[in-house]
Design a protein around this motif. Structure first.
Motif, mmCIF file in Angstrom:
data_model
loop_
_atom_site.group_PDB
_atom_site.id
_atom_site.type_symbol
_atom_site.label_atom_id
_atom_site.label_comp_id
_atom_site.label_asym_id
_atom_site.label_seq_id
_atom_site.Cartn_x
_atom_site.Cartn_y
_atom_site.Cartn_z
ATOM 1 N N MET A 259 6.656 8.213 2.101
ATOM 2 C CA MET A 259 7.837 7.258 2.032
ATOM 3 C C MET A 259 8.104 6.940 3.567
ATOM 4 O O MET A 259 8.709 5.929 3.883
ATOM 5 N N LEU A 260 7.872 7.570 4.533
ATOM 6 C CA LEU A 260 8.038 7.287 5.923
ATOM 7 C C LEU A 260 6.986 5.984 6.401
ATOM 8 O O LEU A 260 7.200 5.465 7.539
ATOM 9 N N ILE A 261 6.168 5.839 5.566
ATOM 10 C CA ILE A 261 5.120 4.676 5.882
ATOM 11 C C ILE A 261 5.424 3.460 5.746
ATOM 12 O O ILE A 261 6.339 3.209 4.776
ATOM 13 N N PRO A 262 5.355 2.614 6.664
ATOM 14 C CA PRO A 262 5.884 1.116 6.544
ATOM 15 C C PRO A 262 5.477 0.480 5.469
ATOM 16 O O PRO A 262 4.077 0.739 5.155
ATOM 17 N N ASN A 263 6.060 -0.379 4.685
ATOM 18 C CA ASN A 263 5.482 -1.062 3.636
ATOM 19 C C ASN A 263 4.541 -2.298 4.347
ATOM 20 O O ASN A 263 5.380 -3.349 4.543
ATOM 21 N N ALA A 264 3.454 -2.272 4.265
ATOM 22 C CA ALA A 264 2.502 -3.470 4.787
ATOM 23 C C ALA A 264 2.602 -4.630 4.261
ATOM 24 O O ALA A 264 2.847 -5.728 4.662
ATOM 25 N N ALA B 96 0.721 -1.198 -0.139
ATOM 26 C CA ALA B 96 0.063 -0.237 -0.022
ATOM 27 C C ALA B 96 0.956 1.292 -0.148
ATOM 28 O O ALA B 96 0.523 2.268 -0.365
ATOM 29 N N LYS B 97 1.929 1.277 0.663
ATOM 30 C CA LYS B 97 2.915 2.474 0.625
ATOM 31 C C LYS B 97 3.246 2.905 -0.618
ATOM 32 O O LYS B 97 3.299 3.983 -1.055
ATOM 33 N N TRP B 98 3.681 2.080 -1.535
ATOM 34 C CA TRP B 98 4.057 2.135 -2.760
ATOM 35 C C TRP B 98 3.114 3.152 -3.751
ATOM 36 O O TRP B 98 3.067 3.620 -4.661
ATOM 37 N N ALA C 111 -7.685 5.870 -2.381
ATOM 38 C CA ALA C 111 -8.272 4.467 -2.154
ATOM 39 C C ALA C 111 -7.522 3.664 -1.025
ATOM 40 O O ALA C 111 -8.048 2.956 -0.327
ATOM 41 N N GLN C 112 -6.455 3.647 -1.171
ATOM 42 C CA GLN C 112 -5.549 2.978 -0.080
ATOM 43 C C GLN C 112 -4.943 3.910 1.068
ATOM 44 O O GLN C 112 -4.574 3.151 2.222
ATOM 45 N N LEU C 113 -4.963 5.341 1.137
ATOM 46 C CA LEU C 113 -4.416 5.795 2.329
ATOM 47 C C LEU C 113 -5.380 5.429 3.385
ATOM 48 O O LEU C 113 -4.668 5.523 4.734
ATOM 49 N N ALA C 114 -6.546 5.461 3.303
ATOM 50 C CA ALA C 114 -7.473 5.243 4.597
ATOM 51 C C ALA C 114 -7.025 3.917 5.225
ATOM 52 O O ALA C 114 -6.729 3.670 6.528
#
Length: 304
Positions: free
Chosen positions: A287-292, A54-56, A99-102
């Motif tokens: 970019m700081l969001i962990p890649n789920a 989701a991060k990317w 769509a993915q941010l939430a």
């Protein structure tokens, strides 16, 4: 993200109606490419998220938004430039990111706190939207005022008006119509006319300039004008002179419309660029969001 996204919708809506002269319905039609791109892209965001994380997907979406907004800021001053293509790019980015941010925001929230977290997320989004509209709107209209002022002063209708006023200065000061006969006047008449000229150089423009000039004109000058066929004591004659000196209404309307449109296009450029900066900063922050996906894949391997 919300700072830039919602502010630019305000900019585009007013731009199409003020700079392009479209109605509200036609403006909505111009924004359809954005909506269609978002509608088509949003369902694919989940598939892409499962494959890449989701991060990317969020980062790519926000990056596309920033590119679309920057593209708009570069071409919007050109009245003939089509905005549909950058709007499609922007819509694709919106579809991917929204769509993915939430899901990303709520992915680590315990189920018993999901309601509170969702409410907090929506509150932050609404706060960002309100601030974005306020900030970008302030930039839009302050820039609009600055950009439009010199365009209004340069309008050809006023230039034409000034030229006709200059050409009819003789009427307002009452002497130059008789320039060829000035040498035949007596010393007293010359003094009276010159006094009228001097007095009229600084007349009060808070009232009608022609009325003021006539009021300050020596009687001897009015008499000389009347001999030449210009009776300034006749209301119809004065009305005709004013009509002759008035700016061309059609030219004035066209010039005002063009000046406002050009000024708002320049203001929209600054506002769209600011929106691009806001969304670009959001893309960098994402970019700081962990890649789920990577995290879940690692947990699955460890469990196995």
């Amino acid at each position: 993200m919300a700072l830039g996204e919602f502010g630019v919708i305000l900019v585009l809506s007013i731009y199409y109606q003020l700079a392009k002269g479209l109605g509200a319905f036609e403006t909505g039609l111009q924004l359809i490419p954005l909506s269609l791109a978002m509608l088509i892209t949003a369902p694919t965001a989940g598939v892409l998220s499962s494959r890449f994380g989701a991060k990317w997907v969020v980062t790519a979406g926000m990056a596309l938004e920033a590119v679309g907004l920057f593209w708009i800021s570069r071409i919007i001053p050109d009245a003939d430039a089509p905005l549909q293509f950058p709007l499609i790019v922007y819509g694709i980015g919106l579809g991917l990111a929204i769509a993915q941010l939430a899901n990303v925001v709520l992915s680590d929230i315990p189920s018993n706190k999901a309601g509170a977290a969702s409410g907090a997320n929506n509150t932050l989004r609404q706060l960002g939207a309100s601030l974005g509209i306020a900030i970008i709107g302030a930039v839009l209209f302050s820039t609009f005022a600055t950009a439009t002022k010199p365009l209004v002063t340069e309008m050809t209708a006023f230039e034409d008006f000034s030229a006709r006023v200059s050409a009819n200065t003789e009427i307002s000061n009452g002497a130059r119509l008789l320039g060829s006969q000035f040498g035949q006047f007596s010393a007293t008449a010359k003094e009276a006319i010159n006094k009228g000229l001097d007095d009229n150089e600084g007349f009060d423009t808070s009232s009608d300039p022609l009325d003021t000039a006539i009021a300050q004109m020596p009687d001897v000058a009015k008499t000389f004008l009347k001999i030449q066929g210009v009776d300034l004591d006749n209301a119809e004659t004065v009305a005709q002179i004013k009509a002759d000196l008035a700016p061309d209404v059609e030219i004035l309307q066209t010039d005002i419309r063009n000046a406002l449109g050009t000024g708002f296009a320049q203001a929209a450029q600054s506002a769209a660029l600011l929106s691009a900066i806001f969304v670009g900063l959001g893309a960098i922050s994402s970019m700081l969001i962990p890649n789920a996906k990577a995290r879940h894949d690692g947990e699955a391997v460890m469990a196995h």
